[in-house]
Design an enzyme around this catalytic site. Sequence first.
Site, PDB file in Angstrom:
ATOM      1  CB  SER A 192      -0.956  -0.045   1.194  1.00 58.84           C
ATOM      2  OG  SER A 192      -2.016   0.853   1.030  1.00 58.84           O
ATOM      3  CG  ASP A 217      -4.250  -4.705  -3.143  1.00 57.95           C
ATOM      4  OD1 ASP A 217      -4.509  -5.090  -4.300  1.00 57.95           O
ATOM      5  OD2 ASP A 217      -5.133  -4.358  -2.334  1.00 57.95           O
ATOM      6  CG  HIS A 348      -5.467  -3.068   1.016  1.00 57.84           C
ATOM      7  ND1 HIS A 348      -4.865  -2.826  -0.200  1.00 57.84           N
ATOM      8  CD2 HIS A 348      -4.938  -2.154   1.890  1.00 57.84           C
ATOM      9  CE1 HIS A 348      -4.015  -1.821  -0.085  1.00 57.84           C
ATOM     10  NE2 HIS A 348      -4.039  -1.402   1.169  1.00 57.84           N
TER      11      HIS A 348
END
Length: 383
Positions: A192, A217, A348
């Site tokens: 992230s 992701d 996620h």
Amino acid sequence: MTNDMLRNMYKGRPPPLPPHLDDDDDSTEGSDTLDSHSSSFLNPSPAVHPSKLRQDGGRGGLHSASNRFAPLEWNAFFQEKRLVTVPGQEAEGEADITFTVYETKGKLGAPVFVMHHGAGLAALSFALTAREIRKLVGDEVGVLSYDARGHGETTSGDEHNLSLDRLAKDLENVIHAVYGQHPPDIILVGHSMGGAVVSEAASRGKVPNLIGVAVLDIVEGVAIETLSYLHGWLERRPVNFRSIDKVIQWSLKSGTVRNVESARVSSPPLVKLIDGSTLENPCYGWRTDLAASEKYWKEWFTGLTEKFLSCRAGRLLVLAGTDRLDKDMTIAQMQGKFQMLVFPNSGHCVQEDDPERMARELVAFWKRNERLVLPPKPHSIHA
């Protein structure tokens, strides 16, 4: 990705919560349920079917209900935990910072995976992946994961400076402080926001002996378009918790993490005792003030595609779904500019939800990009 497609990503509400996570649902102040905008780079993913949630035995201690949500210790996943202090540059008005570093060392000269977590998370979000890498290859490779500035147990007089430039310099400083002038081959892995940090550092060419960059992701176009949903999600998060067990339960109920074992080790560093609270009468609040970092959100992801593709090393992108891929990265992927993997059964936090596969794929990525060491030429034999 069009706006209509993005809206469709956020329409569906999550499936009903697993029954065992509905128990004792008074753990927080404020709502801890998901709304219709529940799957983005900072937001949790929809809750998962109970059969996908892994449970394991608990440990004793000061916990509110059942040991099934008791926290797990870091040393079940890493060999060493230490503090690494980096002096601030007085000329630039920088404060000293002491990073909390978790490490599993490889043999002498072994390459190292250097992990950077996402915003609001902590180093132990890579705990299970680190353990699985060790199981696969032993001491053939090392793993290092650290709490970023303003996160986990890292301390600094400048907690709120989460600019991309500052975080990238922190990464470079940690590598230098740990490995000195002669670092091993390095594979950067960022989840992230951490994906933006490792891409920034790699694109600058200041990470020595870099052989690979893995981004987990996060894609520029989708990340920037979903920023507008973050305010609502942060406002709906619980404000505080009565115990660490409740933090772990919330991580699972919200869909932030789908793996029970990972939640038990990665969730505790996300909170701290609030002022006036004690271990005998605890009340925990969030360690990282994500709302205070709002001015950096867009900066983190602007230019991410170009930086990632400019890295002079192997490039890997791992996504939880193909709907997270934007137009520019789709074109680059079709041109073979990076390797892409999809973890369709993960949310996620892909490294937490499926650590076994993540470890296998990272090891394979390292092996594809490791330096070829040629044997020395034999001496000529003269008659």
